[in-house]
Design a protein around this motif. Structure first.
Motif, mmCIF file in Angstrom:
data_model
loop_
_atom_site.group_PDB
_atom_site.id
_atom_site.type_symbol
_atom_site.label_atom_id
_atom_site.label_comp_id
_atom_site.label_asym_id
_atom_site.label_seq_id
_atom_site.Cartn_x
_atom_site.Cartn_y
_atom_site.Cartn_z
ATOM 1 N N ALA A 113 -5.746 16.451 -9.223
ATOM 2 C CA ALA A 113 -4.615 15.632 -8.746
ATOM 3 C C ALA A 113 -4.992 14.330 -8.703
ATOM 4 O O ALA A 113 -4.196 13.248 -9.079
ATOM 5 C CB ALA A 113 -4.341 16.049 -7.291
ATOM 6 N N CYS A 114 -6.564 14.015 -8.454
ATOM 7 C CA CYS A 114 -7.008 12.772 -8.482
ATOM 8 C C CYS A 114 -6.976 11.989 -9.595
ATOM 9 O O CYS A 114 -6.616 10.869 -9.856
ATOM 10 C CB CYS A 114 -8.477 12.932 -7.867
ATOM 11 S SG CYS A 114 -9.381 11.400 -7.756
ATOM 12 N N ILE A 115 -7.259 12.964 -10.575
ATOM 13 C CA ILE A 115 -7.189 12.270 -11.889
ATOM 14 C C ILE A 115 -5.813 11.892 -12.310
ATOM 15 O O ILE A 115 -5.680 10.775 -13.054
ATOM 16 C CB ILE A 115 -7.844 13.416 -13.256
ATOM 17 C CG1 ILE A 115 -9.431 13.676 -12.859
ATOM 18 C CG2 ILE A 115 -7.595 12.914 -14.544
ATOM 19 C CD1 ILE A 115 -9.910 14.912 -13.607
ATOM 20 N N GLU A 116 -5.179 12.788 -11.977
ATOM 21 C CA GLU A 116 -3.447 12.276 -12.466
ATOM 22 C C GLU A 116 -3.008 11.180 -12.006
ATOM 23 O O GLU A 116 -2.535 10.233 -12.340
ATOM 24 C CB GLU A 116 -2.617 13.641 -12.078
ATOM 25 C CG GLU A 116 -2.535 14.660 -13.045
ATOM 26 C CD GLU A 116 -1.772 15.969 -12.695
ATOM 27 O OE1 GLU A 116 -1.449 15.882 -11.544
ATOM 28 O OE2 GLU A 116 -2.298 16.987 -13.160
ATOM 29 N N ARG A 117 -3.437 11.047 -10.457
ATOM 30 C CA ARG A 117 -3.108 9.813 -9.718
ATOM 31 C C ARG A 117 -3.715 8.500 -10.337
ATOM 32 O O ARG A 117 -3.267 7.612 -10.336
ATOM 33 C CB ARG A 117 -3.498 10.045 -8.327
ATOM 34 C CG ARG A 117 -3.355 8.807 -7.205
ATOM 35 C CD ARG A 117 -3.605 9.434 -5.927
ATOM 36 N NE ARG A 117 -4.824 9.793 -5.604
ATOM 37 C CZ ARG A 117 -6.169 9.233 -5.638
ATOM 38 N NH1 ARG A 117 -6.044 7.945 -5.729
ATOM 39 N NH2 ARG A 117 -7.218 10.074 -5.472
ATOM 40 N N LEU A 118 -5.119 8.709 -10.693
ATOM 41 C CA LEU A 118 -5.626 7.573 -11.078
ATOM 42 C C LEU A 118 -5.108 7.000 -12.551
ATOM 43 O O LEU A 118 -5.098 5.769 -12.597
ATOM 44 C CB LEU A 118 -7.263 7.853 -11.324
ATOM 45 C CG LEU A 118 -8.020 7.860 -9.968
ATOM 46 C CD1 LEU A 118 -9.602 8.528 -10.365
ATOM 47 C CD2 LEU A 118 -8.163 6.604 -9.283
ATOM 48 N N LEU A 119 -4.862 8.252 -13.343
ATOM 49 C CA LEU A 119 -4.195 7.879 -14.423
ATOM 50 C C LEU A 119 -2.969 7.118 -14.586
ATOM 51 O O LEU A 119 -2.621 6.032 -15.311
ATOM 52 C CB LEU A 119 -4.317 8.955 -15.745
ATOM 53 C CG LEU A 119 -5.710 9.272 -16.015
ATOM 54 C CD1 LEU A 119 -5.418 10.701 -16.853
ATOM 55 C CD2 LEU A 119 -6.380 8.402 -16.871
ATOM 56 N N SER A 120 -2.057 7.445 -13.400
ATOM 57 C CA SER A 120 -0.523 7.172 -13.608
ATOM 58 C C SER A 120 -0.839 5.748 -13.130
ATOM 59 O O SER A 120 0.229 4.983 -13.252
ATOM 60 C CB SER A 120 0.251 8.073 -12.722
ATOM 61 O OG SER A 120 -0.188 8.188 -11.292
ATOM 62 N N ALA A 121 -1.713 5.442 -12.036
ATOM 63 C CA ALA A 121 -1.861 4.017 -11.227
ATOM 64 C C ALA A 121 -2.442 3.183 -12.448
ATOM 65 O O ALA A 121 -1.946 1.866 -12.380
ATOM 66 C CB ALA A 121 -2.915 4.295 -10.301
#
Lengths: 122, 472
Positions: A113-121
């Motif tokens: 979830a963290c990776i997805e959040r960081l990449l979309s940000a």
């Protein structure tokens, strides 16, 4: 097609293997390293979107990885993994502009979830 | 007898001596005064007698009739004087002499009073009077002379006695001072020596016999202080150990953290990937989880091994052989570290009575420490030889590495004490120390910062062990 490049550095073999197995299922390109020196060499050849590194390692440690990555490739996200015993050090690492950190034992879902959040940000 | 009693006894002796000397001198002075007083009286009497005899001469020679009255007057006067001073005279010359003097005087007086005015009888009486007068004067002069010589004798004797007493007094004073300086100073030196040994951390008790005096009291006080210090030190060591358990726990938690994290991650991945995994892959995950739990078991087992030391299996072993085996085990580490190794094994050493594996652990520990203290190019030397006592054999492990700072040396055998930071457990040397002590051996260290360190290990040969067993 995901195609984001992710690097995992941890001297425990299983950590890298498990993260790789789970993330590859989601289409990430994952490379794992048992220590930081070859990993940093690899970073010079290839741009990675996220670097996940253990904090405490023999030789070059997670802090040094963080500083090298941030100075050479500022847009690359760094996630720090740290043993619960060195939580204080982790907070220190936060000040060193780490993007996120996770204590061990690691929750893979949270990491994802963290990776997805960081990449979309991103 | 206590020192204070000895001193008091010596002082009392001195005081008694002084009192005796004083009394002796006082009574002698009194005696001399009496004698002198008598001499005065005797002088008066003599003068009176002399006058009496002059008058007597006048009476008989020149027939001076008035002289007879004068003689009688003087005789009466002399008798009166003699009786007045009876007490003093008696004291000086004794009753017998006094009586004789008095009798002589009375006889003279009677002789005078019987003297007729003229005729042949007068001639006869004259002789008698002269004789009595002569005797009286003679006796009184003799006694006076005698008394004067007695006074001289008393004074010279007093002088002699006073001198002797003074000598005895001086000698006893010197004796007391000597005794004090010898005994008391010696006692103080003994106490200082013991106090020094205690301050060096040697809490041994003072061996009996403990004298029953002030020194003994001080020694007993030191003994109880030593016991108390020992107790306190044990308490401190105990609390240090408790504090160390905290550090150990943190270390164990960290050790266990990694396999636990691995198990957790595999279990998560297993669930996440379950559908896409083949049967073999699933079994592989489970096998790895099992492996990681075994890893945890191994850590726990090692921890238990540390806290519960195994009983040593002692047997006769050639120490050189043990060293050769040990060197094989550490050879790789030495080669990798680029350190030079020199080995000098003294042949035909007596066999040591040890648990080979435990001593090997100690030797590995010492050599590992030596290698870790060395930089590439430094030297490590391992020597064997006879011990400092006949019943021991020694091993020296020396290195030319960085050395141990002097202020760390007293602690290096303490549990959990380490100079290697996070990479050391602080258990190696304390475990080694325990093993060597259990064997009845000794381990000591000499080190100089920047120059190197030498560990000297001494292990007992069989004979000593058997004797110890027989005794115990």
């Amino acid at each position: 097609m995901n195609g984001h490049r992710i690097m995992v550095i941890d001297d425990e073999n299983i950590v890298g293997k498990m993260i790789k197995a789970v993330l590859e299922q989601d289409g990430y390109l994952v490379e794992t390293f048992l220590n930081a020196s070859p990993a940093l060499a690899r970073l010079k050849e290839e741009k990675f979107d996220v670097v996940i590194t253990d904090l405490k390692m023999k030789g070059v440690d997670g802090m040094e990885v963080l500083h090298t990555v941030k100075s050479e490739s500022p847009q690359t996200k760094v996630i720090m993994i740290t043993a619960f015993a060195s939580l204080d050090a982790a907070i220190e690492a936060m000040r060193g502009k780490v993007d996120d950190f996770f204590p061990k034992p690691l929750k893979i879902k949270d990491l994802k979830a963290c990776i997805e959040r960081l990449l979309s940000a991103g | 007898m206590k020192i204070v009693h000895k001193v008091i006894a010596a002082n009392i002796l001195d005081i008694v001596l002084i009192a005796l000397i004083g009394f002796f001198a006082y009574s002698n002075v009194n005696l001399v005064l009496t004698k002198l007083h008598f001499a005065e009286i005797a002088d008066d009497l003599n003068a009176s007698f002399l006058e009496m005899r002059l008058s007597e001469k006048n009476y008989f020679l020149y027939e001076d009739a008035s002289a007879l009255g004068a003689i009688q007057q003087q005789a009466k006067h002399s008798l009166q004087a003699l009786e007045d001073s009876q007490e003093d005279i008696t004291r000086a010359i004794g009753k017998q002499n006094f009586m004789r003097l008095k009798d002589d005087l009375i006889r003279y007086q009677q002789a005078i009073s019987q003297t007729p005015a003229a005729g042949p009888r007068k001639q006869l009486i004259q002789e008698k009077v002269r004789e009595a007068g002569h005797e009286l004067r003679d006796f009184s002069e003799r006694i006076t002379r005698l008394e004067r010589s007695k006074v001289n004798q008393i004074i010279s004797e007093s002088r002699k006695w006073l001198f002797t007493a003074l000598c005895i007094f001086l000698l006893s004073a010197i004796g007391v001072t000597h005794f004090l300086s010898l005994n008391v100073v010696k006692s103080f030196k003994k106490i200082v020596k013991i106090a020094h040994s205690i301050s060096e951390g040697n809490f041994s008790r003072v061996d009996p016999p403990i004298p029953d005096d002030e020194l003994g009291a001080a020694l007993r006080a030191i003994n109880s202080m030593s016991d108390e210090l020992k107790n306190r030190e044990e308490q401190i060591v105990q609390s240090k150990k408790l504090a160390s358990i905290g550090i150990l726990t943190a270390g164990v938690a960290h050790e266990l953290g990694n396999p636990l994290n691995n198990i957790s991650m595999m279990a998560q991945a297993y669930q996440e990937l379950y559908n896409s995994l083949s049967i073999d892959e699933r079994l592989g995950y489970m096998k790895k989880i099992e492996d990681e739990t075994e890893r945890i078991q191994e850590i726990v087992k090692n921890l238990l091994d540390f806290s519960k030391p195994k009983k040593a299996k002692l047997r006769e072993v050639d120490l050189n052989g043990v060293l050769k085996k040990t060197l094989k085990l550490v050879q790789n580490m030495i080669v990798v570290s680029n350190v030079n190794l020199e080995v000098h094994l003294t042949p035909r050493l007596p066999a040591v009575y040890i648990d080979e594996h435990q001593i090997q652990e100690v030797l590995i520990n010492l050599m590992t420490n030596a290698v870790q203290a060395c930089s590439p190019g430094d030297n490590i030397s391992v020597d064997t030889g006879p011990g400092t006592v006949e019943s021991m054999v020694k091993v020296e492990v020396a290195d030319t590495g960085k050395g141990i700072p002097a202020h760390f040396l007293p602690n290096i055998f303490d549990p959990f004490f380490t100079t290697k930071g996070a990479s050391g457990t602080g258990l190696g040397l304390s475990v080694s120390y325990g093993i060597v002590k259990n064997h009845g051996g000794t381990i000591e260290v000499h080190s100089e910062e920047g120059k190197g360190t030498i560990f000297i290990l001494e292990l007992p040969i069989r004979r000593l062990q058997e004797e110890t067993h027989e005794r115990s």
